[in-house]
Design a protein around this motif. Sequence first.
Motif, PDB file in Angstrom:
ATOM      1  N   GLU A 214      43.165  44.834  39.384  1.00 24.71           N
ATOM      2  CA  GLU A 214      41.640  44.873  40.105  1.00 24.71           C
ATOM      3  C   GLU A 214      40.731  44.021  39.365  1.00 24.71           C
ATOM      4  O   GLU A 214      40.140  43.334  40.217  1.00 24.71           O
ATOM      5  CB  GLU A 214      41.181  46.520  40.108  1.00 24.71           C
ATOM      6  CG  GLU A 214      41.855  47.453  40.919  1.00 24.71           C
ATOM      7  CD  GLU A 214      41.324  48.743  40.636  1.00 24.71           C
ATOM      8  OE1 GLU A 214      42.150  49.675  41.345  1.00 24.71           O
ATOM      9  OE2 GLU A 214      40.654  49.168  39.734  1.00 24.71           O
ATOM     10  N   LEU A 215      40.933  44.108  37.997  1.00 28.01           N
ATOM     11  CA  LEU A 215      39.943  42.876  37.074  1.00 28.01           C
ATOM     12  C   LEU A 215      40.486  41.715  37.525  1.00 28.01           C
ATOM     13  O   LEU A 215      39.337  40.767  37.657  1.00 28.01           O
ATOM     14  CB  LEU A 215      40.139  43.592  35.682  1.00 28.01           C
ATOM     15  CG  LEU A 215      39.465  44.712  35.196  1.00 28.01           C
ATOM     16  CD1 LEU A 215      39.909  45.044  33.775  1.00 28.01           C
ATOM     17  CD2 LEU A 215      37.969  44.758  35.525  1.00 28.01           C
ATOM     18  N   HIS A 216      41.447  41.348  37.695  1.00 27.35           N
ATOM     19  CA  HIS A 216      41.804  39.917  38.082  1.00 27.35           C
ATOM     20  C   HIS A 216      41.557  39.564  39.354  1.00 27.35           C
ATOM     21  O   HIS A 216      40.904  38.221  39.438  1.00 27.35           O
ATOM     22  CB  HIS A 216      43.403  39.742  37.630  1.00 27.35           C
ATOM     23  CG  HIS A 216      43.818  39.335  36.355  1.00 27.35           C
ATOM     24  ND1 HIS A 216      45.037  39.898  35.586  1.00 27.35           N
ATOM     25  CD2 HIS A 216      43.231  38.441  35.361  1.00 27.35           C
ATOM     26  CE1 HIS A 216      45.076  39.316  34.341  1.00 27.35           C
ATOM     27  NE2 HIS A 216      44.038  38.596  34.258  1.00 27.35           N
ATOM     28  N   ALA A 217      41.683  40.485  40.232  1.00 26.58           N
ATOM     29  CA  ALA A 217      41.092  40.256  41.630  1.00 26.58           C
ATOM     30  C   ALA A 217      39.766  39.875  41.618  1.00 26.58           C
ATOM     31  O   ALA A 217      38.980  39.193  42.595  1.00 26.58           O
ATOM     32  CB  ALA A 217      41.580  41.405  42.411  1.00 26.58           C
ATOM     33  N   SER A 218      39.010  40.633  40.690  1.00 24.77           N
ATOM     34  CA  SER A 218      37.324  40.403  41.007  1.00 24.77           C
ATOM     35  C   SER A 218      36.953  39.377  39.842  1.00 24.77           C
ATOM     36  O   SER A 218      35.880  39.318  39.786  1.00 24.77           O
ATOM     37  CB  SER A 218      36.839  41.986  40.737  1.00 24.77           C
ATOM     38  OG  SER A 218      37.047  42.496  39.627  1.00 24.77           O
ATOM     39  N   SER A 219      37.781  38.831  39.216  1.00 24.78           N
ATOM     40  CA  SER A 219      37.369  38.081  38.044  1.00 24.78           C
ATOM     41  C   SER A 219      36.655  36.640  38.526  1.00 24.78           C
ATOM     42  O   SER A 219      36.183  36.036  37.751  1.00 24.78           O
ATOM     43  CB  SER A 219      38.532  37.521  37.197  1.00 24.78           C
ATOM     44  OG  SER A 219      39.332  36.652  37.825  1.00 24.78           O
ATOM     45  N   GLY A 220      36.962  36.151  39.959  1.00 25.50           N
ATOM     46  CA  GLY A 220      36.444  35.007  40.211  1.00 25.50           C
ATOM     47  C   GLY A 220      37.213  33.895  40.003  1.00 25.50           C
ATOM     48  O   GLY A 220      36.934  32.801  40.145  1.00 25.50           O
ATOM     49  N   SER A 221      38.489  34.233  39.361  1.00 25.49           N
ATOM     50  CA  SER A 221      39.433  33.067  38.831  1.00 25.49           C
ATOM     51  C   SER A 221      39.964  32.535  40.069  1.00 25.49           C
ATOM     52  O   SER A 221      40.600  33.424  40.886  1.00 25.49           O
ATOM     53  CB  SER A 221      40.264  33.510  37.956  1.00 25.49           C
ATOM     54  OG  SER A 221      41.323  32.569  37.682  1.00 25.49           O
ATOM     55  N   PRO A 222      40.161  31.169  40.367  1.00 23.68           N
ATOM     56  CA  PRO A 222      40.828  30.780  41.346  1.00 23.68           C
ATOM     57  C   PRO A 222      42.405  30.915  41.317  1.00 23.68           C
ATOM     58  O   PRO A 222      42.910  30.597  42.447  1.00 23.68           O
ATOM     59  CB  PRO A 222      40.469  29.273  41.385  1.00 23.68           C
ATOM     60  CG  PRO A 222      40.016  29.261  39.815  1.00 23.68           C
ATOM     61  CD  PRO A 222      39.224  30.061  39.392  1.00 23.68           C
TER      62      PRO A 222
END
Length: 275
Positions: A214-222
């Motif tokens: 969830e955190l990776h999905a919402s991190s804004g990382s391309p």
Amino acid sequence: SDARFVGKTIVITGAGGNFGRAGCLFFTKRGASVVAWDNNESALMETINEVRSQDEANYIRIEGYTCDVTSEDSVRSTLESVLSDFSRIDMLWNNAGYQGEIKPTLEYDIEDFSRVMNINVTGAFIVLQSVAKIMAGQSRGEQDSSHPFSIVNTASVAGLRGTPAMVAYSSSKAAILAMTVAVAKKDLAPHGIRVNSISPALIGPGYMWTRQNELHASSGSPYFSSDPEQVAEAKIGGVPMKRLGTIEEVLKSVAYLLSSDSSYTTGTNLVVDGG
Ligand code: NAD
């Protein structure tokens, strides 16, 4: 029980957390006395209660100590209590850690970076040094090997290959890999102490795995999809064995490194990552 651990005293830090709690259950079941540390008192107490409620027929010994690994004073006074309760320490699983925020490098908060380094690097070193001092002063006895004392540091594959949006965590775990080699080979081998590290990768299922995605999905990382399920699929797709690892698989590797099974191994890093 397990002859490798019967009669041994093991200190486990981060004992209120995911790995630490499972480790307390694993090693007490195998006949070890466990010294459980965490700075989160309520999580620590949950661990202690869970272990004590497991098997009342077997004599198991576990004591919890509220300890902040980043404070030398806290570690020193905790160790005084530990030594009056247990009299010696054979093994240390130096495992407390903090993953930090999940943010791309360009947005990463400097204060959080320093918090991660303080807990994961300085904290791990304070514990390692303090426990090693005690080990170095203990008799080696006739048991096991010329190097009966063993320390395992929890690193991570993040320290070997970097994890997107986790620059502080990756840096801190790389420091643990270097710390392990530096202390093991040059400084602690003459004192009868082996030091190794473990590098788990994707471990689950469970709350930590789900939360991380969830955190990776919402991190804004391309680098990541914004859908947590797609993040999970992509991560597992990159593993040669095409599955997550279990905590049990991590613990068996920690047990190998802590025990005399690995008596001629020091300064090494065991990667538990499915290939
Ligand atoms: P977790 O967050 O569940 O547990 C970490 C524990 O450390 C917590 O109980 C926390 O209270 C404690 N802690 C934090 N700061 C502390 C301090 N200053 N003093 C004392 N205790 C403190 O995490 P986990 O998944 O159990 O991870 C354990 C270790 O394994 C960590 O070092 C982590 O970086 C590493 N790791 C985990 C994974 C994974 O998939 N879960 C993978 C690779 C490495």
